[in-house]
Scaffold this motif. Structure first.
Motif, mmCIF file in Angstrom:
data_model
loop_
_atom_site.group_PDB
_atom_site.id
_atom_site.type_symbol
_atom_site.label_atom_id
_atom_site.label_comp_id
_atom_site.label_asym_id
_atom_site.label_seq_id
_atom_site.Cartn_x
_atom_site.Cartn_y
_atom_site.Cartn_z
ATOM 1 N N LEU A 3 0.784 -1.303 0.221
ATOM 2 C CA LEU A 3 0.051 -0.006 0.006
ATOM 3 C C LEU A 3 0.975 1.255 -0.043
ATOM 4 C CD1 LEU A 3 -2.969 1.359 0.363
ATOM 5 C CD2 LEU A 3 -2.505 1.325 2.547
ATOM 6 N N ASP A 4 1.009 2.119 -0.831
ATOM 7 C CA ASP A 4 1.770 3.078 -1.301
ATOM 8 C C ASP A 4 0.891 4.734 -1.238
ATOM 9 O OD1 ASP A 4 4.102 4.654 -1.866
ATOM 10 O OD2 ASP A 4 3.885 4.282 -3.971
ATOM 11 N N SER A 5 0.227 4.642 -0.008
ATOM 12 C CA SER A 5 -0.651 6.064 0.371
ATOM 13 C C SER A 5 -0.621 6.225 1.920
ATOM 14 C CB SER A 5 -1.855 5.713 -0.054
ATOM 15 O OG SER A 5 -2.760 6.569 0.260
ATOM 16 N N LYS B 133 3.207 3.145 11.581
ATOM 17 C CA LYS B 133 4.525 3.048 11.220
ATOM 18 C C LYS B 133 4.744 1.740 10.309
ATOM 19 C CE LYS B 133 6.200 0.174 14.888
ATOM 20 N NZ LYS B 133 7.367 -0.212 15.778
ATOM 21 N N GLY B 134 5.525 1.675 9.260
ATOM 22 C CA GLY B 134 5.458 0.620 8.666
ATOM 23 C C GLY B 134 4.769 0.798 7.219
ATOM 24 N N VAL B 135 4.920 -0.616 6.481
ATOM 25 C CA VAL B 135 4.215 -0.783 5.181
ATOM 26 C C VAL B 135 3.474 -1.717 4.913
ATOM 27 C CG1 VAL B 135 4.778 -0.895 2.656
ATOM 28 C CG2 VAL B 135 6.357 0.367 4.210
ATOM 29 N N ILE C 104 11.587 0.315 9.168
ATOM 30 C CA ILE C 104 10.899 0.906 8.126
ATOM 31 C C ILE C 104 9.482 1.653 8.455
ATOM 32 C CG2 ILE C 104 9.736 -0.061 5.997
ATOM 33 C CD1 ILE C 104 12.507 -0.776 6.104
ATOM 34 N N GLU C 105 9.654 2.709 8.147
ATOM 35 C CA GLU C 105 8.462 3.868 8.507
ATOM 36 C C GLU C 105 7.660 4.124 7.336
ATOM 37 O OE1 GLU C 105 7.854 5.374 11.753
ATOM 38 O OE2 GLU C 105 9.614 4.090 12.487
ATOM 39 N N LYS C 106 8.319 3.971 6.063
ATOM 40 C CA LYS C 106 7.408 4.262 4.881
ATOM 41 C C LYS C 106 7.967 3.562 3.838
ATOM 42 C CE LYS C 106 9.667 8.779 4.207
ATOM 43 N NZ LYS C 106 10.802 8.568 5.335
ATOM 44 N N GLU C 107 7.332 3.759 2.638
ATOM 45 C CA GLU C 107 7.587 2.988 1.367
ATOM 46 C C GLU C 107 9.092 3.432 0.998
ATOM 47 O OE1 GLU C 107 5.105 5.047 1.540
ATOM 48 O OE2 GLU C 107 3.304 3.647 1.565
ATOM 49 N N GLY C 108 9.533 4.614 0.930
ATOM 50 C CA GLY C 108 10.941 4.793 0.715
ATOM 51 C C GLY C 108 11.929 3.962 1.635
#
Length: 157
Positions: free
Chosen positions: A41-43, A54-56, A97-101
């Motif tokens: 999920l990239d949003s 937090k996380g992806v 890992i906090e976000k997609e990047g």
């Protein structure tokens, strides 16, 4: 441009990225990146709406991939129509890992075929003392072999 429409617009690619890509093209003639075999999920808004701080979130795990074989779970809809949240990636080899990047950066430090420790939060329903259900996150760690972005065995699925 003469109209001024593109005045001040520019794009920059970090030199480390250019060097990495150029070296790979020279060595292999193509870009091959490590992949987990999942879709995410990239949003930011969707994560917030789902209460993910937090996380992806894993949306889907491609069948037959090492991620599938390791037991990672994606989002799914039950027979009654309820959406069950999948695993939430919170670390790779201990790197948060906090976000997609963060996820892409962490994976890029490995090669296809490497086995990485992937830490996820997995939602689980627990019943409180008063009998009311509560969703709790259970932290789990999986070992997942990274696949190559040009591996047609997994890309066809």
């Amino acid at each position: 441009s003469p109209s001024g429409a593109s005045a001040g617009v520019g794009f920059a690619i970090p030199v480390d990225t250019v060097k990495f890509i150029a070296d790979m093209l020279i060595q292999n003639g193509q870009i091959v990146r490590p992949l987990l075999g999942i879709s995410i999920l990239d949003s930011k808004q969707a994560r917030q709406a789902l209460g993910i701080t937090k996380g992806v979130l894993i949306l889907d795990v491609k069948p037959g991939t090492p991620a599938f074989q390791a037991g990672l779970k994606g989002l799914k809809r039950t027979d009654s129509g309820i959406i069950e949240i999948g695993d939430i990636i919170i670390a790779i080899e201990g790197t948060p890992i906090e976000k997609e990047g963060d996820l892409f950066k962490a994976i890029e430090s490995f090669e296809p075929g490497d086995v990485v420790k992937l830490t996820v939060d997995r939602p689980a329903i627990e019943v409180d003392d008063d009998g009311s259900p509560q969703i709790k996150l259970k932290e789990l760690t999986f070992e997942v072999k990274l696949i190559a972005s040009d591996d047609s065995t997994f890309l066809k699925r």
